[in-house]
Design an enzyme around this catalytic site. Structure first.
Site, PDB file in Angstrom:
ATOM      1  CG  HIS A  39     -15.291   1.859   3.892  1.00  0.00           C
ATOM      2  ND1 HIS A  39     -15.282   2.756   4.850  1.00  0.00           N
ATOM      3  CD2 HIS A  39     -14.532   2.385   3.589  1.00  0.00           C
ATOM      4  CE1 HIS A  39     -13.691   3.153   5.399  1.00  0.00           C
ATOM      5  NE2 HIS A  39     -13.257   3.017   3.784  1.00  0.00           N
ATOM      6  CG  HIS A 122      -7.680  -3.421   3.057  1.00  0.00           C
ATOM      7  ND1 HIS A 122      -7.337  -3.334   2.642  1.00  0.00           N
ATOM      8  CD2 HIS A 122      -7.865  -2.461   4.593  1.00  0.00           C
ATOM      9  CE1 HIS A 122      -7.051  -1.642   2.922  1.00  0.00           C
ATOM     10  NE2 HIS A 122      -6.956  -1.539   3.853  1.00  0.00           N
TER      11      HIS A 122
END
Length: 185
Positions: A39, A122
Site C-alpha cells: 500500500h 512510496h
C-alpha cells in the site's frame, strides 16, 4: 485499534511490481513485506480508541468527497537510510501529497498525534535489521515502470501486528472503510 490511511494500488499494478521484485536476489537477509499488504501510506494514526473510529471515518469520507480521481503509477525504487527498500510513485504525485495532507488533518482533528513528517510517496518492499547496502536493489528497480491507474478512493486500514511469535509472520491488513472520490468510475 492500530490504523492508517492509504491508497491501495489495484491488483494489476501489484502484479507488475511483484514480477519486478521476483527478479531481485535476497542475499542480504532482507525481510520482504507481504504482497497482500502492499500500500501507499498517507497518514499513520497508531492506536486509535474504538470510540474515535466513527469520527475519523467520517472525516476521511469528507476528505474523499473533496478529492477528484487522479493518475499514479509505481515506478523505480529507493531506500531510507540503508534500512528500508521501497518502490517509488510517478504521475499526479502533487494530488497524492494533497490527499496525504487531508488524511493527516483528519487524524489531527480527531485528536490523534500523527507523525508530521514530510510526505514521500512510496511502497515499502523490504526492511533490513541493520544498515545494509541496498544500492543493488535500487539499481535493479531503476528501470521498473508500472502501468498507470486511476486513484478513486481513500482507504482506512487496520494493521494487525503478529502475535504468534512465529518467525517470518507478517502484519495482516484489514480495510475498515474506503470512501470513493466524486466521479469515480
Amino acid at each position: 485499534m492500530r490504523l492508517f490511511a492509504a491508497v491501495l494500488p489495484p491488483a494489476p499494478a501489484l502484479t507488475e511490481l511483484g514480477r519486478a521484485v521476483d527478479g531481485l536476489a535476497d542475499r542480504d537477509g532482507l525481510r520482504w513485506t507481504g504482497r497482500p499488504g502492499w500500500h501507499l501510506t498517507l497518514a499513520f494514526y497508531g492506536d486509535v480508541p474504538q470510540e474515535t473510529v466513527p469520527e475519523l471515518t467520517e472525516r476521511l469520507a469528507r476528505a474523499a468527497r473533496r478529492t477528484e480521481p487522479f493518475e499514479l503509477a509505481l515506478r523505480g525504487g529507493g531506500q531510507f537510510g540503508g534500512r528500508a527498500l521501497w518502490a517509488g510513485v510517478s504521475g499526479e504525485t502533487a494530488a497524492l501529497k494533497h490527499l496525504a495532507d487531508r488524511a493527516e488533518a483528519a487524524g489531527r482533528k480527531c485528536g490523534l498525534p500523527g507523525e508530521h513528517r514530510r510526505y514521500r510517496p512510496h511502497l515499502t518492499l523490504a526492511r533490513a535489521r541493520t544498515t545494509t547496502d541496498l544500492t543493488p536493489y535500487v539499481t535493479a528497480l531503476d528501470t521498473f515502470a508500472g502501468t498507470p491507474w486511476t486513484v478513486a478512493r481513500l482507504a482506512l486500514v487496520r494493521s494487525n501486528l503478529p502475535v504468534s511469535g512465529v518467525a517470518g509472520e507478517r502484519p495482516r491488513y484489514e480495510q475498515v472503510a474506503a470512501p470513493e472520490f466524486p466521479g469515480a468510475r
